[in-house]
Structures are given as C-alpha cells and as structure tokens.
Scaffold this active site. Structure first.
Site, PDB file in Angstrom:
ATOM      1  N   GLY A   6      -6.492  12.359   2.204  1.00  0.00           N
ATOM      2  CA  GLY A   6      -7.588  11.378   2.227  1.00  0.00           C
ATOM      3  C   GLY A   6      -7.495  10.313   1.154  1.00  0.00           C
ATOM      4  O   GLY A   6      -8.423   9.505   0.993  1.00  0.00           O
ATOM      5  N   LEU A   7      -6.394  10.309   0.394  1.00  0.00           N
ATOM      6  CA  LEU A   7      -6.307   9.356  -0.722  1.00  0.00           C
ATOM      7  C   LEU A   7      -5.998   7.933  -0.252  1.00  0.00           C
ATOM      8  O   LEU A   7      -6.449   6.966  -0.868  1.00  0.00           O
ATOM      9  CB  LEU A   7      -5.257   9.829  -1.744  1.00  0.00           C
ATOM     10  CG  LEU A   7      -5.620  11.148  -2.440  1.00  0.00           C
ATOM     11  CD1 LEU A   7      -4.519  11.549  -3.426  1.00  0.00           C
ATOM     12  CD2 LEU A   7      -6.957  11.032  -3.171  1.00  0.00           C
ATOM     13  N   GLY A   8      -5.224   7.811   0.835  1.00  0.00           N
ATOM     14  CA  GLY A   8      -4.945   6.474   1.389  1.00  0.00           C
ATOM     15  C   GLY A   8      -6.244   5.819   1.834  1.00  0.00           C
ATOM     16  O   GLY A   8      -6.486   4.646   1.565  1.00  0.00           O
ATOM     17  N   LYS A   9      -7.092   6.611   2.475  1.00  0.00           N
ATOM     18  CA  LYS A   9      -8.393   6.092   2.915  1.00  0.00           C
ATOM     19  C   LYS A   9      -9.245   5.713   1.691  1.00  0.00           C
ATOM     20  O   LYS A   9      -9.877   4.643   1.656  1.00  0.00           O
ATOM     21  CB  LYS A   9      -9.115   7.138   3.774  1.00  0.00           C
ATOM     22  CG  LYS A   9     -10.450   6.646   4.291  1.00  0.00           C
ATOM     23  CD  LYS A   9     -11.179   7.684   5.118  1.00  0.00           C
ATOM     24  CE  LYS A   9     -12.492   7.154   5.697  1.00  0.00           C
ATOM     25  NZ  LYS A   9     -13.328   6.373   4.824  1.00  0.00           N
ATOM     26  N   VAL A  11       0.867  -1.193   0.000  1.00  0.00           N
ATOM     27  CA  VAL A  11       0.000   0.000   0.000  1.00  0.00           C
ATOM     28  C   VAL A  11       0.898   1.235   0.000  1.00  0.00           C
ATOM     29  O   VAL A  11       1.747   1.395   0.880  1.00  0.00           O
ATOM     30  CB  VAL A  11      -0.917   0.026   1.244  1.00  0.00           C
ATOM     31  CG1 VAL A  11      -1.815   1.265   1.215  1.00  0.00           C
ATOM     32  CG2 VAL A  11      -1.759  -1.247   1.309  1.00  0.00           C
ATOM     33  N   GLY A  66      -1.867  12.841   3.098  1.00  0.00           N
ATOM     34  CA  GLY A  66      -2.577  13.792   3.952  1.00  0.00           C
ATOM     35  C   GLY A  66      -3.793  14.412   3.286  1.00  0.00           C
ATOM     36  O   GLY A  66      -4.316  15.430   3.737  1.00  0.00           O
ATOM     37  N   ASP A  73       3.307  -1.572   9.220  1.00  0.00           N
ATOM     38  CA  ASP A  73       4.451  -0.967   9.904  1.00  0.00           C
ATOM     39  C   ASP A  73       3.926  -0.120  11.073  1.00  0.00           C
ATOM     40  O   ASP A  73       2.797   0.390  11.008  1.00  0.00           O
ATOM     41  CB  ASP A  73       5.236  -0.081   8.927  1.00  0.00           C
ATOM     42  CG  ASP A  73       6.084  -0.905   7.964  1.00  0.00           C
ATOM     43  OD1 ASP A  73       6.562  -1.979   8.370  1.00  0.00           O
ATOM     44  OD2 ASP A  73       6.243  -0.479   6.805  1.00  0.00           O
ATOM     45  N   TYR A 122      -4.648   2.314   9.867  1.00  0.00           N
ATOM     46  CA  TYR A 122      -5.488   1.145   9.584  1.00  0.00           C
ATOM     47  C   TYR A 122      -6.557   0.952  10.664  1.00  0.00           C
ATOM     48  O   TYR A 122      -7.672   0.515  10.361  1.00  0.00           O
ATOM     49  CB  TYR A 122      -4.623  -0.106   9.421  1.00  0.00           C
ATOM     50  CG  TYR A 122      -3.822  -0.092   8.136  1.00  0.00           C
ATOM     51  CD1 TYR A 122      -4.451  -0.096   6.899  1.00  0.00           C
ATOM     52  CD2 TYR A 122      -2.427  -0.056   8.145  1.00  0.00           C
ATOM     53  CE1 TYR A 122      -3.728  -0.050   5.710  1.00  0.00           C
ATOM     54  CE2 TYR A 122      -1.694  -0.023   6.961  1.00  0.00           C
ATOM     55  CZ  TYR A 122      -2.349  -0.016   5.756  1.00  0.00           C
ATOM     56  OH  TYR A 122      -1.636   0.025   4.580  1.00  0.00           O
TER      57      TYR A 122
END
Lengths: 174, 174
Positions: free
Chosen positions: B121-124, B111, B119, B147, B154
């Site tokens: 919101g793209l990871g979400k 990921v 920062g 990690d 997460y």
C-alpha cells in the site's frame, strides 16, 4: 563567430532579427488575403496577456483567469510566440509553452495558431522551434498530450503516441 | 488551531512528525520480515542523491548522471520521498516528483517503490500525498505517463488514460 552569426547559421531565418534583446526573429513570409506578411517568432516570457487571451478566444478555448495564466507562463521553462506585423502593429498569431525539470523531461502545453493563419506551415515552424530550444537545453524526453484531431500533425513532426505501450494519464478533481 | 494540529487533523498520520522542519511525517506502520516498521514521508527537495540512485538501481532503472538528477530535482515543483527507520538509520524506499507550471498543470515523474516494500500500500500512500500536495496548490490537471504494467495501479487511484481520445505523445532525439 559572433552569437548572432552562429544563431543565424543554425536557423531557417531569412533576415536580421528586428530586436535582438527580445530575441524576436523573422522566420517566414506568408501570403494572407493577397498580401505578403512577415512572421516573427519570439522566445520571451514577457507576453501581453490580453493578446494571448484574444488568441485563445479565437480558437474557442475556455477562458482562464489572467492571474493564473501569468503564474503559469512565469513558471514555464519555455514560452514561444509567433506574431505578424500589420500596419506597424504586431498581432499575436501563435503560442506554445513547455514545463520542464531543466534536465530530462519537458511537457508542451497550450499550442495554438490563430485560425486565419492555420494551414500555412506556422504550426510546424512553431513546434520546430520548441523542439530546437528544448534540445539545445539537452532535454531528451519531450512530451505532450494531443487532442485526437492533432495527433497526425504531431506524428508528422516525429512525435510517437504510446511508445512501448506507455499511456498518457490524467487525474482531475471530482 | 496550530499548524501541526491542523495538519494532523487532515492527514492519516498516527504519530507526531519526527522532524517538523523537514516536514517528515509518520504515515504508516507495516510488517516486513516479521518486524513492524515505521514508514515516513518527506516533502523536501533536499535528497541524498546516492540514496536515490540506490533505490533506482533496486528497480533496475537506467543510471542517470547525478548532476542532472540534482538539476531535475531542484527544478521539480514537488519532490516526495518515503523512507523507513531501521536500527537508527533511515532507508529511502520510495520516491516521486512532479514538474508544474504552478498554476494549471503538473506532470508526475520517477515514481518508484523499493521492491522489498511493494504490495504493502505504499505506492498508493505516496501517490495520495502527491495528489494532495498538487491539489493544495490548486493544480487541476495532474498528468503522468504510465508504463503498461502500472496503468491499472493508476486507474485505481482515479487516473484516466486517453480521456476524450487525448493521446500522450513523445519526441526523442534520433
């Protein structure tokens, strides 16, 4: 050197395979209820699903739909079973499988040894074979999720929990 | 109801997909250096490996042989990428993939969001899509190895670390 000679040289087998097409190999002899039993290992996706269900029932696992179990086995990178021969029948007594990207990572699932055959070194024999097979495919990161009571078993096999603080995490549907 | 109408009704998209064959969908608009950028998501194994290497370089990951990366992607159950369109070119800015047995379990790997786009919101958004896709395949146990610095990320997405004492464990070659 033929394939089988090479294979034998590199495993702990003590006899010829009983069926080289299915890759069924004699790995160990154990004493059970005063009798010497031959224990075989098989690397084969073609598993009798009812035998597997009986084995999982014996350790008290929650039942799963056989149709989904078949899909899971068909899409596992590796499927290994242990069985013993008794009175000309074979009994499935151990099982493990692994998913993988065929390159870097593998995750081992559904490791099980029949309660009657636990404490005889068969879990170690099964896992040694799983690791050996994955390593022969050059997979370097072998992972699993261990219930608390088997963490020390896996540690003895060389597994490390939470290396460098890496945490195993789960997402379940609500 | 057509497929796309159904699909749009059930996602947070705000525009038509720019290429329905590749399943590329506009999911978000973000501000970056004073400009509004369209962010697209793609569910497709057909990834430019050099774009992916550039993205992984940007976050400082150890380089891996492209040949093995291709094998890993080809054998992943799910591969999702995020990109933005700039000056008629598209830049890969996010990626995730998952291995699975296609039935019960999946494990998410690799990921990554480009540092310039973190920062926002793209990871979400990426992980929401990963979970959605896995759930649409009726996979109930979604796992990953996090990690330490991303464990809270997460957790905010609903992942649980060490549920009931289950430990993530690793075996590496010596």
């Amino acid at each position: 050197m033929t394939f089988w000679k090479f294979f034998f040289k590199n495993t702990s087998m003590i006899k010829l395979p009983i069926n080289s097409i299915e890759k069924i190999l004699l790995i160990k002899q154990i004493e059970n209820k005063g009798k010497i039993l031959d224990i075989y290992i098989s690397i084969d996706h073609n598993i009798n699903l009812y035998d597997l269900e009986r084995l999982c029932d014996a350790v008290g696992w929650v039942r799963r739909p056989l149709k989904k179990v078949k899909i899971a086995i068909d899409h596992s990178f590796l499927t290994i079973s242990l069985f013993c021969k008794k009175n000309k029948t074979k009994q499935l007594i151990g099982f493990a499988r692994a998913t993988s990207d065929n390159a870097f990572n593998a995750t081992i699932w559904d490791v099980v040894i029949h309660p009657e055959f636990q404490g005889k070194g068969l879990g170690k024999a099964l896992m040694d074979q799983v690791i050996k097979e994955l390593r022969s495919s050059d997979i370097s990161t072998i992972t699993l999720f261990a219930d608390p009571h088997v963490v020390s078993f896996y540690k003895n096999l060389g597994f490390i929990s939470d290396p460098d603080g890496v945490k195993g995490m789960f997402w379940y549907p609500l």
